[in-house]
Scaffold this motif. Structure first.
Motif, short mmCIF file in Angstrom:
data_model
loop_
_atom_site.label_atom_id
_atom_site.label_comp_id
_atom_site.label_asym_id
_atom_site.label_seq_id
_atom_site.Cartn_x
_atom_site.Cartn_y
_atom_site.Cartn_z
N PHE A 26 0.86 -1.18 0.00
CA PHE A 26 0.00 0.00 0.00
C PHE A 26 0.90 1.23 0.00
O PHE A 26 1.77 1.36 0.86
CB PHE A 26 -0.92 0.00 1.22
CG PHE A 26 -1.81 -1.21 1.32
CD1 PHE A 26 -2.49 -1.69 0.20
CD2 PHE A 26 -1.98 -1.88 2.52
CE1 PHE A 26 -3.31 -2.80 0.29
CE2 PHE A 26 -2.79 -2.99 2.62
CZ PHE A 26 -3.46 -3.45 1.50
N ARG A 27 0.67 2.13 -0.95
CA ARG A 27 1.58 3.27 -1.11
C ARG A 27 0.83 4.60 -1.10
O ARG A 27 0.82 5.34 -2.07
CB ARG A 27 2.40 3.12 -2.39
CG ARG A 27 3.49 2.06 -2.28
CD ARG A 27 4.38 2.03 -3.50
NE ARG A 27 5.41 1.01 -3.37
CZ ARG A 27 6.21 0.62 -4.36
NH1 ARG A 27 6.10 1.18 -5.56
NH2 ARG A 27 7.11 -0.33 -4.16
N ARG A 28 0.19 4.89 0.01
CA ARG A 28 -0.35 6.23 0.27
C ARG A 28 0.15 6.67 1.65
O ARG A 28 -0.64 6.92 2.56
CB ARG A 28 -1.88 6.22 0.21
CG ARG A 28 -2.46 5.82 -1.13
CD ARG A 28 -3.97 6.01 -1.18
NE ARG A 28 -4.30 7.43 -1.27
CZ ARG A 28 -5.17 8.05 -0.46
NH1 ARG A 28 -5.79 7.39 0.52
NH2 ARG A 28 -5.43 9.33 -0.61
N PRO A 29 1.47 6.70 1.83
CA PRO A 29 2.02 6.92 3.18
C PRO A 29 1.61 8.25 3.79
O PRO A 29 1.55 8.38 5.02
CB PRO A 29 3.54 6.86 2.96
CG PRO A 29 3.73 7.15 1.50
CD PRO A 29 2.55 6.56 0.83
N GLU A 30 1.29 9.25 2.95
CA GLU A 30 0.89 10.54 3.49
C GLU A 30 -0.44 10.46 4.24
O GLU A 30 -0.74 11.31 5.08
CB GLU A 30 0.79 11.57 2.36
CG GLU A 30 -0.38 11.39 1.39
CD GLU A 30 -0.22 10.24 0.41
OE1 GLU A 30 -1.18 9.93 -0.31
OE2 GLU A 30 0.90 9.66 0.35
N SER A 31 -1.24 9.42 3.95
CA SER A 31 -2.52 9.22 4.65
C SER A 31 -2.49 7.94 5.47
O SER A 31 -3.54 7.37 5.78
CB SER A 31 -3.67 9.17 3.64
OG SER A 31 -3.53 8.03 2.80
N LEU A 32 -1.28 7.47 5.83
CA LEU A 32 -1.11 6.21 6.55
C LEU A 32 -1.76 5.06 5.77
O LEU A 32 -2.32 4.14 6.33
CB LEU A 32 -1.68 6.29 7.97
CG LEU A 32 -1.03 7.31 8.90
CD1 LEU A 32 -1.68 7.27 10.28
CD2 LEU A 32 0.47 7.05 9.02
#
Length: 269
Positions: A26-32
């Motif tokens: 999962f690669r949306r680290p800005e939204s955890l």
């Protein structure tokens, strides 16, 4: 040293292969790594494709950055009344087939939980066959905090792992369960140092990819039938209940409190 070859990216997802093992990140680290609709749809399509791909012999799911997944992206998915009105449809059309795809996939699925596995993120982790957790990881059924009920199959997946009483503790109190305690409860299977989680999970994925996949598939089918035969019904019930709760004043208050970072004031309406 094992080499993982990156494939074409998908919305919010990274995909890599090493032999017969597939790693989904999962690669949306800005939204955890919270799920927006585009990422949720891409994840479902990927799982369906891998289910039909005989060259994929094991699947590893993990998250980039500080979290496995914080669940549904409340700020984008339920931002207005029109979005809230379709929550039941999205559960039936995206979430339900996602969980069923994970459980019916005829190959082992591993969840490597780094940081938070909350809400739908927790449900996805528990839909895997093996759950590894880093030392700083935690599991959280956060739904009650915003006036909702657990979904993503959690109403069955959680008690199947920890029993009825502990399932109610997790669902009603909506408190974090740290990794080591999660292993003690049976919610997770192994805990490893944070720095070793990715490597340990990848080694396990490669080991399973080299194993007797026909036997693994038969074992998974047998265990599903004996323990999770009611999963489709549970998902259907969750979608119906969540659809009703999405129109409640409590859910509106839960959303507002979440956005304003304050305790919610629920009224039971």
């Amino acid at each position: 040293m094992t080499v993982w070859i990156e494939e074409d990216g998908l919305p919010g997802l990274g995909v890599a292969r090493s032999g017969g093992a597939v790693r989904i990140e999962f690669r949306r680290p800005e939204s955890l790594n919270a799920f927006d609709t585009a990422t949720a749809k891409a994840f479902l399509a990927l799982l369906q494709r891998l289910g039909d791909d005989d060259t994929a012999r094991s699947v590893l799911i993990t998250g980039a950055g500080r979290a496995f997944s914080a669940g549904a992206d409340i700020k984008t998915q339920f931002a207005d009344a029109s979005a809230r009105a379709v929550i039941e449809d999205e559960l039936r059309e995206i979430t339900t087939p996602t969980i069923l795809a994970l459980r019916s996939m005829r190959k082992p699925v591993i969840a490597a939980v780094n940081g938070a596995a909350a809400g739908l993120g927790c449900s996805i982790a528990l839909a895997a066959d093996l759950v590894l957790a880093g030392e700083s990881a935690f599991f959280l059924l956060a739904f009650a905090n915003i006036g909702l009920t657990p979904d993503g199959g959690a109403s069955l997946l959680v008690p199947a792992r920890v029993g009825l009483g502990r399932a109610f503790v997790l669902a009603l109190l909506a408190e974090r369960l740290p990794a080591r305690e999660a292993v003690g409860w049976g919610l997770a299977d192994r805990v490893v140092p944070d720095a070793e989680l990715r490597g340990t999970a990848e080694e396990l994925a490669l080991r399973l990819a080299a194993g007797p996949t026909l036997a693994y598939a038969a074992t998974k089918e047998a265990i599903n039938r004996s323990t999770l035969g009611g999963l489709a019904g549970a998902l259907d019930t969750e979608a119906r209940l969540q659809g009703a709760l999405a129109t409640s004043e409590d859910f509106l208050e839960g959303q507002a409190a979440f956005g304003e970072k304050r305790p919610p004031r629920f009224t039971g309406r």
